[in-house]
Motif scaffolding. Structure first.
Motif, PDB file in Angstrom:
ATOM      1  N   SER A 277      82.557 -50.496  -4.527  1.00  0.00           N
ATOM      2  CA  SER A 277      82.927 -49.750  -5.740  1.00  0.00           C
ATOM      3  C   SER A 277      81.924 -50.066  -6.848  1.00  0.00           C
ATOM      4  N   ARG A 278      81.918 -49.170  -7.809  1.00  0.00           N
ATOM      5  CA  ARG A 278      81.075 -49.359  -8.991  1.00  0.00           C
ATOM      6  C   ARG A 278      81.428 -50.677  -9.684  1.00  0.00           C
ATOM      7  N   GLU A 279      82.734 -51.007  -9.731  1.00  0.00           N
ATOM      8  CA  GLU A 279      83.180 -52.244 -10.389  1.00  0.00           C
ATOM      9  C   GLU A 279      82.640 -53.467  -9.642  1.00  0.00           C
ATOM     10  N   ARG A 280      82.714 -53.424  -8.317  1.00  0.00           N
ATOM     11  CA  ARG A 280      82.211 -54.545  -7.497  1.00  0.00           C
ATOM     12  C   ARG A 280      80.686 -54.704  -7.708  1.00  0.00           C
TER      13      ARG A 280
ATOM     14  N   THR B 249      79.073 -53.958 -10.349  1.00  0.00           N
ATOM     15  CA  THR B 249      78.846 -54.524 -11.689  1.00  0.00           C
ATOM     16  C   THR B 249      79.207 -56.012 -11.719  1.00  0.00           C
ATOM     17  N   GLU B 250      80.155 -56.413 -10.854  1.00  0.00           N
ATOM     18  CA  GLU B 250      80.420 -57.860 -10.748  1.00  0.00           C
ATOM     19  C   GLU B 250      79.190 -58.577 -10.173  1.00  0.00           C
ATOM     20  N   LEU B 251      78.590 -57.948  -9.180  1.00  0.00           N
ATOM     21  CA  LEU B 251      77.395 -58.566  -8.578  1.00  0.00           C
ATOM     22  C   LEU B 251      76.247 -58.615  -9.581  1.00  0.00           C
ATOM     23  N   GLU B 252      76.105 -57.532 -10.348  1.00  0.00           N
ATOM     24  CA  GLU B 252      74.995 -57.429 -11.311  1.00  0.00           C
ATOM     25  C   GLU B 252      75.544 -57.050 -12.680  1.00  0.00           C
ATOM     26  N   PRO B 253      76.016 -58.010 -13.482  1.00  0.00           N
ATOM     27  CA  PRO B 253      76.633 -57.685 -14.764  1.00  0.00           C
ATOM     28  C   PRO B 253      75.695 -56.971 -15.735  1.00  0.00           C
TER      29      PRO B 253
ATOM     30  N   THR C 155      69.580 -61.065 -19.963  1.00  0.00           N
ATOM     31  CA  THR C 155      70.544 -61.045 -18.855  1.00  0.00           C
ATOM     32  C   THR C 155      69.745 -61.049 -17.564  1.00  0.00           C
TER      33      THR C 155
END
Ligand SMILES: Cc1cc2nc3c(=O)[nH]c(=O)nc-3n(C[C@H](O)[C@H](O)[C@H](O)COP(=O)(O)OP(=O)(O)OC[C@H]3O[C@@H](n4cnc5c(N)ncnc54)[C@H](O)[C@@H]3O)c2cc1C
Length: 370
Positions: free
Chosen positions: A118-121, A123-127, A234
């Motif tokens: 998912s898009r959320e996952r 973004t967790e991997l790459e904030p 970042t």
């Protein structure tokens, strides 16, 4: 001094072969016209992958290349330049999305680590990523990695030197002196060197190097431009392919940026400064911390591109003791090809893996003159 094997050219391909041949017990002479790793290998995006490699035999060769990297990194220990973490990719537009869906499906059905997250996952991997709202799923290729190629080349040559390989930089091989079907000597500026076998790994110089021998192996020269940024606030942890831009961490702490259409502009004499600015602008859309960055430098590399785009590895047509490796995706493939060719040369053990990639396929295609 007479050597068992002389390797001409010390990019990732030649350095890997030097290491493997020394490991196999050969007395190796390793020569580079400049600095090892100073050619294409030092100006590469260096993404270790097999996500767009067709047909199946070429896909499997690249996947085996990735396995060889993992083995080599364990074997050498410490920091040998290998950075895992996989790669992320998303697409924009119906055609591109369909192509990516089909590709993920095809790769997963071949057993290659390819999945949707998912898009959320993602973004967790790459904030630090700003994935556009309309993108629901992101492709994740978990086994992909990137390489600090100059670092690995340095480690390979140091390990080979510890096994008595003689590594000489700033030594241009002007030509190979042949008699009948044998290479008798390598002609240098200050004399000659002799070896039982010679392996030519000169990357984009391959075609020009072999032509005086009457052998035309088609290897084109395809330039590409990469820009390196200052250090982002970042961090980015892995390789990312977004529409219009690909990026990854650079070994020096900045971001490394590239794009296929920008390569085409660079090949058509576009200004590196302007094109680097374009890459930075595109990067800022998907990695907002890039807005605060500047371009630290840019690198133009020249891809060695075989006539049919696939690896060339094997005996130089017409020579019994002369060999060559020339390939695109050489960062992914170098350690594997170096090991397979060293086995073939030192132990006389040809690998069936290389059967579709032999130089003489150009002979039968009528593309080589002898
Ligand atoms: C912009 C860009 C992005 C890329 N991205 C990727 C990627 O993501 N993944 C991937 O796997 N691949 C990638 N590639 C391709 C990859 O970088 C090359 O396939 C690979 O670096 C080729 O390595 P090589 O050892 O064959 O050549 P090189 O690294 O060019 O080494 C050849 C060496 O031969 C020496 N030499 C030449 N002539 C002589 C002579 N007469 N005597 C002695 N020495 C000589 C040169 O000095 C040089 O050091 C990319 C390439 C570019 C340009």
């Amino acid at each position: 001094m007479h050597y068992d094997v002389a390797v001409v050219g010390l990019g990732i391909v030649g350095a890997s072969a030097v290491y493997a041949a020394a490991w196999a017990g050969a007395r190796v002479l390793a020569l580079d016209a400049g600095t090892p790793g100073g050619g294409t290998s030092g100006s590469s995006f260096a993404w270790l992958n097999s996500v767009r490699k067709e047909p199946d035999a070429y896909h499997r060769l690249n996947a085996a290349g990735m396995t060889a990297h993992r083995e080599l990194s364990r074997e050498l220990g410490g920091d040998a330049g290998y950075h895992d973490g996989g790669s992320l990719e998303w697409a924009d537009g119906d055609d591109a999305e369909r192509e990516l869906r089909e590709r993920v499906h095809r790769l997963a059905s071949r057993g290659y680590p390819a999945e949707w997250i998912s898009r959320e996952r993602a973004t967790e991997l790459e904030p630090g990523l700003a994935i556009p709202d309309q993108v629901r799923d992101v492709a994740f290729f978990a086994a992909d990695a990137w390489l600090d190629a100059p670092r690995l080349i340095g480690r390979l040559l140091a390990a080979a030197s510890a096994r008595d390989a003689e590594v000489r930089e700033g030594k241009t091989v002007r030509s190979l002196r042949t008699r009948g079907d044998r290479v008798e000597a390598l002609v240098l500026d200050d004399g000659e060197a002799t070896a039982s076998s010679v392996l030519v790994c000169v990357g984009p110089a391959t075609q020009a190097f072999l032509e005086p021998l009457g052998v035309v192996i088609p290897v084109g020269r395809v330039p590409g431009l990469l820009a390196v940024t200052s250090h982002p606030a970042t961090a980015l942890g892995r390789v990312v392919h977004a529409p219009g831009i690909h990026l990854r961490p650079d070994a020096g702490g900045g971001l490394l940026l590239g794009a296929e259409d920008v390569d085409t502009l660079a090949a058509n004499a576009g200004s590196p400064a302007a094109l680097s600015g374009l890459l930075l602008e595109r990067a800022a859309h998907v990695f907002p911390a890039a807005r605060q960055l500047r371009i630290a430098n840019s690198r133009t590399g020249v891809r060695p591109m075989p006539g049919d785009r696939h690896t060339i590895a094997g005996r130089i047509p017409g020579l019994a003791n002369g060999w060559l490796i020339a390939t695109h995706s050489g960062i992914t493939l170098g350690p594997l090809l170096g090991r397979l060719m060293a086995d073939e040369i030192v132990h006389d053990k040809p690998s069936s893996t290389l059967a579709p990639f032999r130089p003489d396929r150009f002979l039968t295609a009528g593309m080589t003159t002898g």
